[in-house]
Design a protein around this motif. Structure first.
Motif, mmCIF file in Angstrom:
data_model
loop_
_atom_site.group_PDB
_atom_site.id
_atom_site.type_symbol
_atom_site.label_atom_id
_atom_site.label_comp_id
_atom_site.label_asym_id
_atom_site.label_seq_id
_atom_site.Cartn_x
_atom_site.Cartn_y
_atom_site.Cartn_z
ATOM 1 N N LEU A 1 -7.317 5.108 0.102
ATOM 2 C CA LEU A 1 -8.500 5.659 0.783
ATOM 3 C C LEU A 1 -9.335 6.539 -0.141
ATOM 4 C CD1 LEU A 1 -6.999 6.514 4.302
ATOM 5 C CD2 LEU A 1 -8.589 4.661 3.730
ATOM 6 N N SER B 1 -7.968 -2.911 3.960
ATOM 7 C CA SER B 1 -6.695 -3.014 4.673
ATOM 8 C C SER B 1 -5.593 -2.122 4.124
ATOM 9 C CB SER B 1 -6.205 -4.470 4.669
ATOM 10 O OG SER B 1 -5.984 -4.933 3.351
ATOM 11 N N TRP B 2 -5.756 -1.597 2.907
ATOM 12 C CA TRP B 2 -4.736 -0.698 2.366
ATOM 13 C C TRP B 2 -5.045 0.730 2.785
ATOM 14 C CZ3 TRP B 2 -2.063 -1.753 -2.893
ATOM 15 C CH2 TRP B 2 -1.697 -3.100 -2.965
ATOM 16 N N TYR B 3 -4.009 1.437 3.165
ATOM 17 C CA TYR B 3 -4.179 2.837 3.577
ATOM 18 C C TYR B 3 -3.482 3.725 2.554
ATOM 19 C CZ TYR B 3 0.039 0.893 5.637
ATOM 20 O OH TYR B 3 1.204 0.202 5.825
ATOM 21 N N PHE C 1 -6.377 -2.170 11.479
ATOM 22 C CA PHE C 1 -6.957 -1.164 10.598
ATOM 23 C C PHE C 1 -8.265 -1.671 10.002
ATOM 24 C CE2 PHE C 1 -6.789 1.267 6.432
ATOM 25 C CZ PHE C 1 -7.063 2.506 6.996
ATOM 26 N N SER D 1 0.829 -1.212 0.000
ATOM 27 C CA SER D 1 0.000 0.000 0.000
ATOM 28 C C SER D 1 0.860 1.257 0.000
ATOM 29 C CB SER D 1 -0.951 -0.002 1.199
ATOM 30 O OG SER D 1 -0.241 -0.144 2.410
ATOM 31 N N LEU E 1 -11.998 0.145 10.105
ATOM 32 C CA LEU E 1 -12.841 0.454 8.951
ATOM 33 C C LEU E 1 -14.191 -0.255 9.015
ATOM 34 C CD1 LEU E 1 -10.323 0.601 5.978
ATOM 35 C CD2 LEU E 1 -11.454 2.490 7.154
ATOM 36 N N ASN F 1 -5.758 3.759 12.170
ATOM 37 C CA ASN F 1 -6.949 4.536 11.818
ATOM 38 C C ASN F 1 -6.623 5.524 10.703
ATOM 39 O OD1 ASN F 1 -5.647 6.788 13.134
ATOM 40 N ND2 ASN F 1 -6.362 5.964 15.086
ATOM 41 N N ILE F 2 -7.616 6.283 10.300
ATOM 42 C CA ILE F 2 -7.432 7.244 9.212
ATOM 43 C C ILE F 2 -6.418 8.321 9.592
ATOM 44 C CG2 ILE F 2 -8.590 9.044 7.860
ATOM 45 C CD1 ILE F 2 -11.107 7.256 7.970
ATOM 46 N N SER G 1 -3.014 7.183 8.952
ATOM 47 C CA SER G 1 -2.737 7.148 7.520
ATOM 48 C C SER G 1 -2.424 8.540 6.982
ATOM 49 C CB SER G 1 -3.928 6.552 6.767
ATOM 50 O OG SER G 1 -3.637 6.434 5.398
ATOM 51 N N ILE H 1 -0.170 1.799 11.395
ATOM 52 C CA ILE H 1 -1.471 2.358 11.017
ATOM 53 C C ILE H 1 -2.614 1.634 11.723
ATOM 54 C CG2 ILE H 1 -3.005 2.946 9.108
ATOM 55 C CD1 ILE H 1 -0.306 4.331 8.903
#
Length: 269
Positions: free
Chosen positions: A249, A243-245, A171, A26, A175, A107-108, A111, A105
């Motif tokens: 996103l 799962s990818w940040y 993560f 990611s 989400l 949370n947002i 990220s 990571i």
């Protein structure tokens, strides 16, 4: 320049790093979306976005096993790792070669912090500021959309033989909660193994999510899982979205909106 990475290690740079090795798929995608593709000299075999990246750089191993001599030979200025994706031994081995940045990571906010750090390290602050702005715009839009939607009790599978699920302190779990999916395994930690039986599966589960990664669940597995959860809807989902940040996103929240609408209208997904 000094940067404190996400596991609180201080990194010092006299100049902007020009030769980058990324050991996290990611984060490789994020670098490319920031216009740094030509600076990437090494990636993992799991770095599949953008689709042509493998033909442009050197594969240095996976996320858990690396070819350290291959990495040394590439003479990198910086190696990018992640606490969950890469082992402590890998990070320590990379530190002996050059500056090694580790992300972490949950949370947002984490990220977005990582994106900003890359802006500082690679001197692309304008691009990272725009990316952060656009992601926050998607977050705000999705929050407005999801607020009136009902909660749904879910289980999120990431592996088979043994059966493994995403639980708390991940993560993915963050989400799921953002989507108003109540993870019945949030009482457990990380990625526990669970036992499945046709006689004892949790009858409260309303929705079973089969992730496309790291185990490649697909529609062929739905019928099998339906035996364990006869009262639940079973669907496959794009694991990269959960799962990818980083720059992923930008796409994730549109995906989540369409997912919820398909469930709301009882459509296949």
């Amino acid at each position: 320049m000094q940067v404190v990475d996400q596991i609180n290690r201080k990194l010092y740079f006299e100049n902007t790093p020009k030769r980058i090795i990324s050991l996290v798929p990611s984060q490789t995608e994020l670098l490319c979306d920031l216009g740094l593709e030509n600076s990437i000299v090494g990636i993992t075999k799991f770095c599949v976005h953008p689709i042509d990246i493998k033909g442009k750089t050197t594969i240095v191993g996976g996320t858990k096993q690396i070819h350290i001599n291959r990495i040394k030979a590439l003479n990198p200025d910086i190696i990018l790792c992640n606490k969950e994706e890469n082992t402590k031994d890998i990070v320590e081995a990379c530190e002996l070669i050059c500056s090694t940045h580790v992300s972490d990571i949950f949370n947002i906010e984490d990220s977005l912090e990582l994106i900003k750090q890359y802006g500082t390290i690679f001197n692309v602050e304008n691009k990272t500021a725009l990316l952060v702005h656009d992601i926050l715009k998607e977050v705000i839009s999705f929050k407005a959309f999801i607020t009136s939607k009902p909660t749904i009790k879910v289980v999120y599978f990431i592996w088979k033989n043994p059966w493994m699920v995403a639980a708390n302190n991940t993560f993915i779990n963050y989400l799921l909660d953002f989507n108003k999916f109540i993870n019945i395994y949030s009482i457990k930690n990380r990625y526990p193994e669970i036992e499945l039986s046709e006689f004892n599966s949790n009858k409260e589960v309303e929705l079973v999510l089969l992730s496309s990664e790291p185990f490649p669940f697909n529609t062929s597995h739905i019928k099998e899982m339906q035996l364990y959860y006869p009262n639940a809807k079973v669907i496959t989902v794009d694991g990269e979205m959960f799962s990818w940040y980083g720059s992923r996103l930008l796409k994730a929240f549109k995906y989540f909106k369409n997912l919820r609408l398909s469930l709301q209208n009882n459509l296949p997904y």
